[in-house]
Design a protein around this motif. Structure first.
Motif, PDB file in Angstrom:
ATOM      1  N   GLY A  51      48.349  33.306  31.246  1.00 37.52           N
ATOM      2  CA  GLY A  51      48.269  32.126  30.393  1.00 37.52           C
ATOM      3  C   GLY A  51      46.865  31.799  29.927  1.00 37.52           C
ATOM      4  O   GLY A  51      45.995  32.672  29.861  1.00 37.52           O
ATOM      5  N   SER A  52      46.621  30.529  29.647  1.00 36.75           N
ATOM      6  CA  SER A  52      45.342  30.099  29.060  1.00 36.75           C
ATOM      7  C   SER A  52      44.212  30.068  30.091  1.00 36.75           C
ATOM      8  O   SER A  52      43.052  29.924  29.737  1.00 36.75           O
ATOM      9  CB  SER A  52      45.500  28.728  28.413  1.00 36.75           C
ATOM     10  OG  SER A  52      45.945  27.804  29.381  1.00 36.75           O
ATOM     11  N   THR A  53      44.567  30.222  31.372  1.00 39.85           N
ATOM     12  CA  THR A  53      43.531  30.202  32.416  1.00 39.85           C
ATOM     13  C   THR A  53      43.002  31.606  32.712  1.00 39.85           C
ATOM     14  O   THR A  53      42.240  31.787  33.656  1.00 39.85           O
ATOM     15  CB  THR A  53      44.084  29.582  33.722  1.00 39.85           C
ATOM     16  OG1 THR A  53      45.193  30.379  34.156  1.00 39.85           O
ATOM     17  CG2 THR A  53      44.537  28.141  33.511  1.00 39.85           C
ATOM     18  N   ILE A  54      43.410  32.576  31.908  1.00 40.52           N
ATOM     19  CA  ILE A  54      43.005  33.970  32.129  1.00 40.52           C
ATOM     20  C   ILE A  54      41.475  34.087  32.178  1.00 40.52           C
ATOM     21  O   ILE A  54      40.765  33.428  31.429  1.00 40.52           O
ATOM     22  CB  ILE A  54      43.599  34.898  31.036  1.00 40.52           C
ATOM     23  CG1 ILE A  54      43.444  36.368  31.449  1.00 40.52           C
ATOM     24  CG2 ILE A  54      42.998  34.606  29.668  1.00 40.52           C
ATOM     25  CD1 ILE A  54      44.282  37.330  30.634  1.00 40.52           C
ATOM     26  N   ASP A  55      40.995  34.916  33.101  1.00 41.63           N
ATOM     27  CA  ASP A  55      39.548  35.163  33.155  1.00 41.63           C
ATOM     28  C   ASP A  55      39.249  36.575  32.632  1.00 41.63           C
ATOM     29  O   ASP A  55      40.157  37.348  32.351  1.00 41.63           O
ATOM     30  CB  ASP A  55      38.989  34.924  34.566  1.00 41.63           C
ATOM     31  CG  ASP A  55      39.512  35.910  35.604  1.00 41.63           C
ATOM     32  OD1 ASP A  55      39.795  37.088  35.252  1.00 41.63           O
ATOM     33  OD2 ASP A  55      39.639  35.527  36.780  1.00 41.63           O
ATOM     34  N   GLU A  56      37.974  36.843  32.534  1.00 37.20           N
ATOM     35  CA  GLU A  56      37.501  38.107  31.968  1.00 37.20           C
ATOM     36  C   GLU A  56      38.073  39.336  32.687  1.00 37.20           C
ATOM     37  O   GLU A  56      38.547  40.275  32.050  1.00 37.20           O
ATOM     38  CB  GLU A  56      35.975  38.107  32.096  1.00 37.20           C
ATOM     39  CG  GLU A  56      35.264  39.013  31.154  1.00 37.20           C
ATOM     40  CD  GLU A  56      33.760  38.876  31.319  1.00 37.20           C
ATOM     41  OE1 GLU A  56      33.117  39.929  31.401  1.00 37.20           O
ATOM     42  OE2 GLU A  56      33.251  37.737  31.387  1.00 37.20           O
ATOM     43  N   ASP A  57      38.045  39.310  34.018  1.00 34.89           N
ATOM     44  CA  ASP A  57      38.539  40.452  34.802  1.00 34.89           C
ATOM     45  C   ASP A  57      40.031  40.681  34.577  1.00 34.89           C
ATOM     46  O   ASP A  57      40.471  41.819  34.425  1.00 34.89           O
ATOM     47  CB  ASP A  57      38.271  40.247  36.307  1.00 34.89           C
ATOM     48  CG  ASP A  57      36.770  40.278  36.622  1.00 34.89           C
ATOM     49  OD1 ASP A  57      36.014  40.873  35.829  1.00 34.89           O
ATOM     50  OD2 ASP A  57      36.369  39.709  37.652  1.00 34.89           O
ATOM     51  N   GLU A  58      40.793  39.588  34.583  1.00 33.44           N
ATOM     52  CA  GLU A  58      42.238  39.705  34.341  1.00 33.44           C
ATOM     53  C   GLU A  58      42.493  40.268  32.949  1.00 33.44           C
ATOM     54  O   GLU A  58      43.342  41.145  32.781  1.00 33.44           O
ATOM     55  CB  GLU A  58      42.915  38.336  34.430  1.00 33.44           C
ATOM     56  CG  GLU A  58      43.151  37.814  35.836  1.00 33.44           C
ATOM     57  CD  GLU A  58      43.787  36.425  35.800  1.00 33.44           C
ATOM     58  OE1 GLU A  58      44.889  36.274  36.360  1.00 33.44           O
ATOM     59  OE2 GLU A  58      43.196  35.509  35.187  1.00 33.44           O
ATOM     60  N   ALA A  59      41.777  39.754  31.962  1.00 34.34           N
ATOM     61  CA  ALA A  59      41.952  40.215  30.579  1.00 34.34           C
ATOM     62  C   ALA A  59      41.692  41.715  30.484  1.00 34.34           C
ATOM     63  O   ALA A  59      42.458  42.452  29.860  1.00 34.34           O
ATOM     64  CB  ALA A  59      41.032  39.439  29.640  1.00 34.34           C
ATOM     65  N   GLN A  60      40.624  42.158  31.140  1.00 34.20           N
ATOM     66  CA  GLN A  60      40.289  43.580  31.106  1.00 34.20           C
ATOM     67  C   GLN A  60      41.337  44.421  31.833  1.00 34.20           C
ATOM     68  O   GLN A  60      41.695  45.509  31.369  1.00 34.20           O
ATOM     69  CB  GLN A  60      38.889  43.809  31.680  1.00 34.20           C
ATOM     70  CG  GLN A  60      37.825  43.290  30.724  1.00 34.20           C
ATOM     71  CD  GLN A  60      36.421  43.271  31.311  1.00 34.20           C
ATOM     72  OE1 GLN A  60      36.237  43.127  32.511  1.00 34.20           O
ATOM     73  NE2 GLN A  60      35.423  43.403  30.448  1.00 34.20           N
ATOM     74  N   ALA A  61      41.846  43.900  32.946  1.00 34.86           N
ATOM     75  CA  ALA A  61      42.863  44.637  33.711  1.00 34.86           C
ATOM     76  C   ALA A  61      44.178  44.728  32.928  1.00 34.86           C
ATOM     77  O   ALA A  61      44.800  45.793  32.866  1.00 34.86           O
ATOM     78  CB  ALA A  61      43.088  43.969  35.062  1.00 34.86           C
ATOM     79  N   ILE A  62      44.588  43.630  32.313  1.00 34.22           N
ATOM     80  CA  ILE A  62      45.860  43.596  31.577  1.00 34.22           C
ATOM     81  C   ILE A  62      45.776  44.451  30.307  1.00 34.22           C
ATOM     82  O   ILE A  62      46.746  45.088  29.908  1.00 34.22           O
ATOM     83  CB  ILE A  62      46.273  42.138  31.264  1.00 34.22           C
ATOM     84  CG1 ILE A  62      46.559  41.385  32.576  1.00 34.22           C
ATOM     85  CG2 ILE A  62      47.509  42.106  30.368  1.00 34.22           C
ATOM     86  CD1 ILE A  62      46.719  39.874  32.415  1.00 34.22           C
ATOM     87  N   ALA A  63      44.600  44.497  29.687  1.00 32.39           N
ATOM     88  CA  ALA A  63      44.410  45.284  28.462  1.00 32.39           C
ATOM     89  C   ALA A  63      44.679  46.773  28.697  1.00 32.39           C
ATOM     90  O   ALA A  63      45.039  47.495  27.761  1.00 32.39           O
ATOM     91  CB  ALA A  63      43.008  45.079  27.902  1.00 32.39           C
TER      92      ALA A  63
END
Length: 168
Positions: A113-125
């Motif tokens: 959701g909107s609380t995503i952090d940089e590490d999560e974004a990179q992992a999910i990408a």
């Protein structure tokens, strides 16, 4: 005769043409994944939001494309090729694999959701990158092997039927 020189009937050419548009979209989302991988800070989150929108849009276009193959082309070819031939099985597996990567991307992005952090974004990408890699190979295999094979083994009536199904 080389596969690339084979002239495809209209419905098979339509599928091949759809690949061109899907590839363009994939290239765009792949570029965004590279930004996410190599950038840091708030730009990663902004790019991830762009990626999420691109993937949502791409996913619905891919589903419409895959449906034509899964519902009409693959069953027609499977009945012609017989049970021993694994060509269609491989194609279906690749569809499932790509869809799974896209689903995992969308699900995890929604959960973060909107609380995503940089590490999560990179992992999910990474799921988007995996979908990209799977589909690039898959489209290539369809264009070099599957479509020319379909052109060769399907009857004129079957090709007409495909055309009707795609229009309908």
């Amino acid at each position: 005769m080389e596969a690339s020189n084979i002239i495809l009937c209209a419905p098979l050419q339509q599928l091949k043409d759809e690949h061109v548009l899907l590839r363009e979209e994939m290239n765009h989302f792949y570029e965004i994944t590279e930004e996410i991988e190599f950038e840091s800070g708030p730009v990663v989150i902004q790019e991830f939001a762009r990626l999420y929108e691109r993937i949502q849009d791409f996913n619905s276009k891919l589903k419409a494309h895959s449906k034509k193959e899964d519902d009409w082309l693959f069953p027609m070819m499977a009945s012609r090729l017989g049970e021993k031939d694994k060509t269609i099985e491989v194609m279906e597996f690749e569809h499932e694999k790509a869809e799974q990567h896209l689903r995992e991307f969308l699900t995890e992005a929604e959960q973060a959701g909107s609380t995503i952090d940089e590490d999560e974004a990179q992992a999910i990408a990474v799921y988007a990158v995996q979908a990209y890699a799977t589909l690039i190979q898959h489209f290539d295999r369809e264009e070099k092997v599957l479509f020319p094979l379909a052109e060769e083994i399907l009857s004129a009536a079957e090709k007409e039927e495909l055309g009707r199904r795609f229009r309908g």
